[in-house]
Design a protein around this motif. Structure first.
Motif, PDB file in Angstrom:
ATOM      1  N   GLY A  39      19.616 -40.486  33.345  1.00  0.00           N
ATOM      2  CA  GLY A  39      20.825 -40.269  34.126  1.00  0.00           C
ATOM      3  C   GLY A  39      22.078 -40.593  33.336  1.00  0.00           C
ATOM      4  N   ASN A  40      22.019 -41.664  32.532  1.00  0.00           N
ATOM      5  CA  ASN A  40      23.169 -42.041  31.716  1.00  0.00           C
ATOM      6  C   ASN A  40      23.525 -40.948  30.712  1.00  0.00           C
ATOM      7  N   VAL A  41      22.509 -40.419  30.040  1.00  0.00           N
ATOM      8  CA  VAL A  41      22.753 -39.372  29.042  1.00  0.00           C
ATOM      9  C   VAL A  41      23.314 -38.125  29.715  1.00  0.00           C
ATOM     10  N   THR A  42      22.771 -37.774  30.875  1.00  0.00           N
ATOM     11  CA  THR A  42      23.263 -36.608  31.612  1.00  0.00           C
ATOM     12  C   THR A  42      24.736 -36.764  31.959  1.00  0.00           C
ATOM     13  N   GLN A  43      25.084 -37.930  32.529  1.00  0.00           N
ATOM     14  CA  GLN A  43      26.482 -38.168  32.903  1.00  0.00           C
ATOM     15  C   GLN A  43      27.388 -38.192  31.683  1.00  0.00           C
ATOM     16  N   LEU A  44      26.903 -38.783  30.606  1.00  0.00           N
ATOM     17  CA  LEU A  44      27.690 -38.868  29.380  1.00  0.00           C
ATOM     18  C   LEU A  44      27.990 -37.478  28.820  1.00  0.00           C
ATOM     19  N   VAL A  45      26.991 -36.613  28.794  1.00  0.00           N
ATOM     20  CA  VAL A  45      27.195 -35.253  28.284  1.00  0.00           C
ATOM     21  C   VAL A  45      28.164 -34.487  29.175  1.00  0.00           C
ATOM     22  N   LEU A  46      28.007 -34.608  30.485  1.00  0.00           N
ATOM     23  CA  LEU A  46      28.920 -33.924  31.409  1.00  0.00           C
ATOM     24  C   LEU A  46      30.362 -34.369  31.172  1.00  0.00           C
ATOM     25  N   ASP A  47      30.550 -35.666  31.024  1.00  0.00           N
ATOM     26  CA  ASP A  47      31.902 -36.190  30.830  1.00  0.00           C
ATOM     27  C   ASP A  47      32.475 -35.790  29.476  1.00  0.00           C
ATOM     28  N   LEU A  48      31.635 -35.768  28.452  1.00  0.00           N
ATOM     29  CA  LEU A  48      32.112 -35.357  27.139  1.00  0.00           C
ATOM     30  C   LEU A  48      32.538 -33.890  27.132  1.00  0.00           C
ATOM     31  N   VAL A  49      31.793 -33.055  27.852  1.00  0.00           N
ATOM     32  CA  VAL A  49      32.177 -31.644  27.973  1.00  0.00           C
ATOM     33  C   VAL A  49      33.537 -31.528  28.661  1.00  0.00           C
ATOM     34  N   ASP A  50      33.727 -32.292  29.741  1.00  0.00           N
ATOM     35  CA  ASP A  50      35.002 -32.261  30.449  1.00  0.00           C
ATOM     36  C   ASP A  50      36.135 -32.769  29.559  1.00  0.00           C
ATOM     37  N   LEU A  51      35.843 -33.791  28.765  1.00  0.00           N
ATOM     38  CA  LEU A  51      36.853 -34.332  27.865  1.00  0.00           C
ATOM     39  C   LEU A  51      37.268 -33.287  26.825  1.00  0.00           C
ATOM     40  N   LEU A  52      36.289 -32.593  26.267  1.00  0.00           N
ATOM     41  CA  LEU A  52      36.570 -31.577  25.253  1.00  0.00           C
ATOM     42  C   LEU A  52      37.297 -30.368  25.838  1.00  0.00           C
ATOM     43  N   ARG A  53      37.122 -30.174  27.146  1.00  0.00           N
ATOM     44  CA  ARG A  53      37.796 -29.051  27.811  1.00  0.00           C
ATOM     45  C   ARG A  53      39.225 -29.391  28.228  1.00  0.00           C
ATOM     46  N   GLY A  54      39.676 -30.599  27.910  1.00  0.00           N
ATOM     47  CA  GLY A  54      41.074 -30.933  28.210  1.00  0.00           C
ATOM     48  C   GLY A  54      41.266 -32.038  29.211  1.00  0.00           C
ATOM     49  N   GLY A  55      40.232 -32.836  29.441  1.00  0.00           N
ATOM     50  CA  GLY A  55      40.379 -33.938  30.387  1.00  0.00           C
ATOM     51  C   GLY A  55      40.784 -35.240  29.733  1.00  0.00           C
ATOM     52  N   ALA A  56      41.379 -35.157  28.543  1.00  0.00           N
ATOM     53  CA  ALA A  56      41.693 -36.364  27.787  1.00  0.00           C
ATOM     54  C   ALA A  56      42.694 -37.258  28.494  1.00  0.00           C
ATOM     55  N   THR A  57      43.500 -36.692  29.385  1.00  0.00           N
ATOM     56  CA  THR A  57      44.505 -37.501  30.066  1.00  0.00           C
ATOM     57  C   THR A  57      43.941 -38.219  31.284  1.00  0.00           C
ATOM     58  N   ASP A  58      42.717 -37.951  31.621  1.00  0.00           N
ATOM     59  CA  ASP A  58      42.088 -38.571  32.781  1.00  0.00           C
ATOM     60  C   ASP A  58      41.544 -39.942  32.378  1.00  0.00           C
ATOM     61  N   ALA A  59      42.217 -41.007  32.807  1.00  0.00           N
ATOM     62  CA  ALA A  59      41.785 -42.360  32.429  1.00  0.00           C
ATOM     63  C   ALA A  59      40.416 -42.678  33.004  1.00  0.00           C
ATOM     64  N   GLY A  60      40.146 -42.177  34.203  1.00  0.00           N
ATOM     65  CA  GLY A  60      38.845 -42.434  34.816  1.00  0.00           C
ATOM     66  C   GLY A  60      37.714 -41.807  34.024  1.00  0.00           C
ATOM     67  N   LEU A  61      37.957 -40.624  33.475  1.00  0.00           N
ATOM     68  CA  LEU A  61      36.946 -39.944  32.679  1.00  0.00           C
ATOM     69  C   LEU A  61      36.646 -40.742  31.417  1.00  0.00           C
TER      70      LEU A  61
END
Length: 227
Positions: free
Chosen positions: A155-177
């Protein structure tokens, strides 16, 4: 700044527990005929494989599962105690895990050489190891619910990959992410390091290799509570 000590403490705790899980699981798998101690559902697959290719490793996996269940139940009963909450419960569960892991070390030493999966001391070693990790699994929900899971990394790896994809797509300003990536990355990394270290140290020290996570857990349990 006032929250920084809490962040560091959470990082140290999750990393220590993740390292312990990877380490103990690897030692158990190598030494105890493919036994998973930290995530016993993996033993279901191994038990199922015994149906197709019968061998002598079923009993230790069945007993380990029972020990895991009992350890979780005992942890729950401790948590339900009116006098046991917060840091006190964390310390109590960590000390219980230390005691069970120490029993695993001593039983493993007594079981040498390990050549028969159904030998009494070998079974006792697997039971103690699975019980120790059962306590850690229960503690993740009962006492460390603010941390990422530290025993099962899927579950940790799954969540980590999902969040990294979102970060690379432009979610860098999201502190929660970014905070969530930080939260889930370190237990995964620590688990991987623990698995590698467990294998390397076991080759040289046999079951005495478990002294390392035992000392780390004891340090975590005896550390002063947060102010």
């Amino acid at each position: 700044m006032s929250q920084r000590p809490e962040v560091i403490r959470a990082l140290v705790t999750s990393s220590t527990l993740g390292f312990t899980a990877g380490y103990v699981d690897t030692v158990g798998f190598i030494a105890l005929f493919g036994l998973f101690t930290a995530h016993v559902t993996g033993n279901f697959v191994l038990i199922g494989s015994e149906v197709a290719h019968p061998s002598h490793g079923v009993l230790i996996k069945l007993l380990a599962f029972a020990a895991f269940v009992v350890a979780v139940a005992v942890s729950r009963l401790l948590a339900l105690s009116a006098e046991c909450r917060g840091p006190r419960l964390q310390r109590l569960l960590l000390l219980l895990q230390c005691a069970l892991l120490a029993a695993c070390v001593l039983c493993g030493w007594r079981a040498q050489p390990i050549v028969d999966a159904s030998a009494p001391w070998v079974l006792a070693t697997g039971v103690a190891g699975a019980a120790a990790m059962g306590v850690q699994n229960a503690a993740a929900r009962l006492a460390f619910s603010d941390l990422a899971p530290t025993t099962v990394m899927t579950g940790n790896v799954t969540q980590l990959v999902l969040d990294l994809v979102d970060l690379l797509r432009g979610g860098a300003t999201d502190a929660g992410l970014r905070g969530r990536i930080h939260k889930f990355f370190w237990p995964v990394f620590a688990f991987a390091c623990g698995a590698l270290c467990g294998a390397l140290v076991f080759v040289r020290a046999s079951f005495w290799a478990l002294a390392l996570p035992l000392v780390m857990l004891a340090g975590l349990a005896l550390a002063p509570p947060p102010r």
